[in-house]
Design a protein around this motif. Sequence first.
Motif, PDB file in Angstrom:
ATOM      1  N   GLN A 129       7.464   2.107 -17.158  1.00 53.65           N
ATOM      2  CA  GLN A 129       8.322   3.194 -16.831  1.00 53.65           C
ATOM      3  C   GLN A 129       7.943   4.290 -17.844  1.00 53.65           C
ATOM      4  OE1 GLN A 129      12.403   1.213 -17.010  1.00 53.65           O
ATOM      5  NE2 GLN A 129      12.348   1.538 -15.059  1.00 53.65           N
ATOM      6  N   TYR A 130       7.749   4.152 -18.892  1.00 51.00           N
ATOM      7  CA  TYR A 130       7.619   5.280 -19.628  1.00 51.00           C
ATOM      8  C   TYR A 130       6.150   5.968 -19.337  1.00 51.00           C
ATOM      9  CZ  TYR A 130       7.805   8.104 -24.242  1.00 51.00           C
ATOM     10  OH  TYR A 130       7.934   9.253 -25.235  1.00 51.00           O
ATOM     11  N   ILE A 131       5.494   5.306 -19.179  1.00 47.18           N
ATOM     12  CA  ILE A 131       3.927   5.769 -18.603  1.00 47.18           C
ATOM     13  C   ILE A 131       4.175   6.749 -17.410  1.00 47.18           C
ATOM     14  CG2 ILE A 131       1.643   5.297 -17.688  1.00 47.18           C
ATOM     15  CD1 ILE A 131       1.652   2.881 -19.467  1.00 47.18           C
ATOM     16  N   ASN A 132       4.963   6.316 -16.474  1.00 48.13           N
ATOM     17  CA  ASN A 132       5.528   6.980 -15.352  1.00 48.13           C
ATOM     18  C   ASN A 132       6.147   8.206 -15.676  1.00 48.13           C
ATOM     19  OD1 ASN A 132       4.286   4.876 -13.767  1.00 48.13           O
ATOM     20  ND2 ASN A 132       5.903   3.798 -13.174  1.00 48.13           N
ATOM     21  N   LEU A 133       7.037   8.240 -16.725  1.00 47.34           N
ATOM     22  CA  LEU A 133       7.691   9.333 -17.164  1.00 47.34           C
ATOM     23  C   LEU A 133       7.015  10.579 -17.335  1.00 47.34           C
ATOM     24  CD1 LEU A 133      11.150   9.673 -17.575  1.00 47.34           C
ATOM     25  CD2 LEU A 133      10.188   9.392 -20.025  1.00 47.34           C
ATOM     26  N   GLU A 158       4.384  11.206 -16.606  1.00 40.21           N
ATOM     27  CA  GLU A 158       3.418  11.964 -15.364  1.00 40.21           C
ATOM     28  C   GLU A 158       4.369  13.032 -14.767  1.00 40.21           C
ATOM     29  OE1 GLU A 158       2.437   9.046 -12.686  1.00 40.21           O
ATOM     30  OE2 GLU A 158       1.009   7.916 -13.690  1.00 40.21           O
ATOM     31  N   TYR A 159       5.367  13.269 -15.039  1.00 38.55           N
ATOM     32  CA  TYR A 159       6.240  14.535 -14.376  1.00 38.55           C
ATOM     33  C   TYR A 159       7.254  15.113 -15.332  1.00 38.55           C
ATOM     34  CZ  TYR A 159      10.129  10.671 -13.908  1.00 38.55           C
ATOM     35  OH  TYR A 159      10.874   9.704 -14.285  1.00 38.55           O
ATOM     36  N   VAL A 160       7.320  14.425 -16.593  1.00 34.55           N
ATOM     37  CA  VAL A 160       8.241  15.217 -17.724  1.00 34.55           C
ATOM     38  C   VAL A 160       7.333  16.005 -18.707  1.00 34.55           C
ATOM     39  CG1 VAL A 160       9.884  15.011 -19.335  1.00 34.55           C
ATOM     40  CG2 VAL A 160      10.156  13.535 -17.481  1.00 34.55           C
ATOM     41  N   ASP A 161       7.836  17.340 -18.904  1.00 31.83           N
ATOM     42  CA  ASP A 161       6.957  17.966 -19.777  1.00 31.83           C
ATOM     43  C   ASP A 161       6.799  17.081 -21.322  1.00 31.83           C
ATOM     44  OD1 ASP A 161       6.640  19.795 -17.868  1.00 31.83           O
ATOM     45  OD2 ASP A 161       8.382  21.071 -18.392  1.00 31.83           O
ATOM     46  N   GLU A 162       5.588  17.462 -21.916  1.00 28.40           N
ATOM     47  CA  GLU A 162       5.432  16.863 -23.208  1.00 28.40           C
ATOM     48  C   GLU A 162       6.541  17.365 -24.253  1.00 28.40           C
ATOM     49  OE1 GLU A 162       1.581  16.687 -24.589  1.00 28.40           O
ATOM     50  OE2 GLU A 162       0.604  16.115 -22.886  1.00 28.40           O
ATOM     51  N   SER A 163       6.705  18.678 -24.189  1.00 30.24           N
ATOM     52  CA  SER A 163       7.799  19.268 -25.173  1.00 30.24           C
ATOM     53  C   SER A 163       9.161  18.734 -24.950  1.00 30.24           C
ATOM     54  CB  SER A 163       7.731  20.918 -24.706  1.00 30.24           C
ATOM     55  OG  SER A 163       8.245  21.012 -23.303  1.00 30.24           O
ATOM     56  N   PHE A 164       9.728  18.517 -23.743  1.00 27.32           N
ATOM     57  CA  PHE A 164      10.814  17.843 -23.460  1.00 27.32           C
ATOM     58  C   PHE A 164      10.944  16.486 -23.853  1.00 27.32           C
ATOM     59  CE2 PHE A 164      14.059  15.680 -20.768  1.00 27.32           C
ATOM     60  CZ  PHE A 164      15.037  16.631 -21.244  1.00 27.32           C
ATOM     61  N   ILE A 165       9.592  15.735 -23.850  1.00 26.55           N
ATOM     62  CA  ILE A 165       9.556  14.432 -24.336  1.00 26.55           C
ATOM     63  C   ILE A 165       9.748  14.256 -25.933  1.00 26.55           C
ATOM     64  CG2 ILE A 165       7.966  12.564 -24.869  1.00 26.55           C
ATOM     65  CD1 ILE A 165       8.474  12.083 -22.078  1.00 26.55           C
ATOM     66  N   ALA A 166       9.353  15.336 -26.570  1.00 32.63           N
ATOM     67  CA  ALA A 166       9.417  15.597 -28.101  1.00 32.63           C
ATOM     68  C   ALA A 166      10.725  15.988 -28.289  1.00 32.63           C
ATOM     69  CB  ALA A 166       8.353  16.715 -28.419  1.00 32.63           C
ATOM     70  N   ILE A 167      11.354  16.652 -27.662  1.00 35.53           N
ATOM     71  CA  ILE A 167      12.863  17.156 -27.955  1.00 35.53           C
ATOM     72  C   ILE A 167      13.786  15.749 -27.745  1.00 35.53           C
ATOM     73  CG2 ILE A 167      15.011  18.166 -27.148  1.00 35.53           C
ATOM     74  CD1 ILE A 167      12.921  20.357 -26.162  1.00 35.53           C
ATOM     75  N   HIS A 189      14.707   5.680 -24.264  1.00 30.39           N
ATOM     76  CA  HIS A 189      13.613   6.509 -24.288  1.00 30.39           C
ATOM     77  C   HIS A 189      13.123   6.945 -22.797  1.00 30.39           C
ATOM     78  CE1 HIS A 189      12.210   6.570 -28.393  1.00 30.39           C
ATOM     79  NE2 HIS A 189      12.773   5.425 -28.548  1.00 30.39           N
ATOM     80  N   VAL A 190      13.465   6.002 -21.742  1.00 30.58           N
ATOM     81  CA  VAL A 190      13.218   6.165 -20.433  1.00 30.58           C
ATOM     82  C   VAL A 190      14.555   6.564 -19.811  1.00 30.58           C
ATOM     83  CG1 VAL A 190      12.487   5.022 -18.174  1.00 30.58           C
ATOM     84  CG2 VAL A 190      11.387   4.529 -20.349  1.00 30.58           C
ATOM     85  N   GLY A 191      15.529   5.971 -20.027  1.00 27.30           N
ATOM     86  CA  GLY A 191      16.693   6.168 -19.265  1.00 27.30           C
ATOM     87  C   GLY A 191      17.390   7.557 -19.431  1.00 27.30           C
ATOM     88  N   LEU A 192      17.596   7.875 -20.765  1.00 24.09           N
ATOM     89  CA  LEU A 192      18.115   9.159 -20.936  1.00 24.09           C
ATOM     90  C   LEU A 192      17.379  10.366 -20.808  1.00 24.09           C
ATOM     91  CD1 LEU A 192      20.819  10.770 -22.055  1.00 24.09           C
ATOM     92  CD2 LEU A 192      19.990  10.231 -24.375  1.00 24.09           C
ATOM     93  N   THR A 193      15.985  10.173 -21.073  1.00 24.60           N
ATOM     94  CA  THR A 193      15.050  11.261 -20.778  1.00 24.60           C
ATOM     95  C   THR A 193      14.853  11.482 -19.364  1.00 24.60           C
ATOM     96  OG1 THR A 193      13.821  10.609 -22.891  1.00 24.60           O
ATOM     97  CG2 THR A 193      12.630  11.783 -21.427  1.00 24.60           C
ATOM     98  N   ASP A 194      14.576  10.619 -18.638  1.00 28.02           N
ATOM     99  CA  ASP A 194      14.769  10.780 -17.144  1.00 28.02           C
ATOM    100  C   ASP A 194      16.018  11.180 -16.738  1.00 28.02           C
ATOM    101  OD1 ASP A 194      13.547   9.880 -14.444  1.00 28.02           O
ATOM    102  OD2 ASP A 194      15.414   9.039 -14.211  1.00 28.02           O
ATOM    103  N   HIS A 195      17.236  10.896 -16.831  1.00 27.55           N
ATOM    104  CA  HIS A 195      18.456  11.333 -16.596  1.00 27.55           C
ATOM    105  C   HIS A 195      18.498  12.817 -16.838  1.00 27.55           C
ATOM    106  CE1 HIS A 195      22.914  11.633 -15.767  1.00 27.55           C
ATOM    107  NE2 HIS A 195      22.714  12.131 -16.826  1.00 27.55           N
ATOM    108  N   LEU A 196      18.253  13.208 -18.093  1.00 29.28           N
ATOM    109  CA  LEU A 196      18.414  14.490 -18.466  1.00 29.28           C
ATOM    110  C   LEU A 196      17.347  15.538 -17.956  1.00 29.28           C
ATOM    111  CD1 LEU A 196      19.662  14.616 -22.167  1.00 29.28           C
ATOM    112  CD2 LEU A 196      20.721  15.680 -20.310  1.00 29.28           C
ATOM    113  N   PHE A 197      16.121  15.107 -17.646  1.00 31.22           N
ATOM    114  CA  PHE A 197      15.377  15.730 -17.232  1.00 31.22           C
ATOM    115  C   PHE A 197      15.571  16.440 -15.749  1.00 31.22           C
ATOM    116  CE2 PHE A 197      11.239  16.072 -14.617  1.00 31.22           C
ATOM    117  CZ  PHE A 197      10.763  17.378 -15.051  1.00 31.22           C
ATOM    118  N   PHE A 198      16.067  15.300 -14.863  1.00 32.52           N
ATOM    119  CA  PHE A 198      16.604  15.793 -13.729  1.00 32.52           C
ATOM    120  C   PHE A 198      17.686  16.285 -13.513  1.00 32.52           C
ATOM    121  CE2 PHE A 198      13.469  12.448 -12.607  1.00 32.52           C
ATOM    122  CZ  PHE A 198      12.742  13.260 -11.655  1.00 32.52           C
ATOM    123  N   ALA A 199      18.612  16.205 -14.458  1.00 35.68           N
ATOM    124  CA  ALA A 199      20.151  16.968 -14.656  1.00 35.68           C
ATOM    125  C   ALA A 199      19.989  18.375 -14.822  1.00 35.68           C
ATOM    126  CB  ALA A 199      20.792  16.226 -15.640  1.00 35.68           C
TER     127      ALA A 199
END
Length: 278
Positions: A59-63, A65-74, A95-105
């Motif tokens: 799931q993290y690898i998939n994440l 693919e579509y989430v900016d590296e800068s946002f991952i770092a934050i 690391h997957v759940g909250l990052t994914d949720h906030l990216f789309f939010a």
Amino acid sequence: MIHVKKILNNNVVIAEHPNYNEVVLIGKGLGFGKKTGDEIAKDKAEKFFVLKDAHEQEQYINLLEYVDESFIAIMNDFIERIENRFGMQLNEHIHVGLTDHLFFAIKRIKQGLDVKNPFRQETELAYPKEYAMAEELVEWLKAELDINIPEGEIGFIALHIHSALSNRNLAEINKNTQLVSGLIDVIEENLNITIDKKDTNYLRLVRHLHHTIDRVQSENYMEEQESLKKVLQSEYPVCYTLSWKLMKIMQQKLKKPVPDEEAVYLTLHLQRLYKTVS
């Protein structure tokens, strides 16, 4: 030494660690020019965290693919702040759940879409420390990304944090929050009152209901209060009867028995609340 197992991008790799088996390493240019089996000096990695579960790694690898590296770092920086604040390691799924949720939010917010959260207040009352941490994250994102995240979103973030701290499934926590909200509706209807959500007695009642649900799910029951139960049944028949109604609803929703002793504590909370509005 740490050896590369998989390159995710120039700044993120999955590596074999002598103590933790597989870890995710983060560092500027960490993966550039590397291949499987290459060594990476520990001081080259700015951050690392463990993803033990193969499904979480996928799931993290998939994440990535579509989430900016800068946002991952934050997000990784803030997750580390949460762990330092609470003094414990979080469930790796955050690391997957909250990052994914906030990216789309954030994407929805930028598109002008409103965020509705009918259970925000119940979440704040039930998990005040997690809610305060979520508020910090919202302020951080405002400073880093120049974006105003609406209040309703803070409740969702708090639930993700609580899920990671308690190692409980987010869907289960959401159901419990909705159950408490439904129980409050039943109380207002049966007592024919409108509860002041700022009342201290309301805060105590909501927290008690959450603790009751936790105890029922973990089967950690209270001591018997037979003598006090008879007194309350006689002194406060309306609230005592309502307490049993609430217990039956909880039992149906949770599919687990709610001990009779709970009627005592619920009656006391209900009576205190009823007294302030009647």
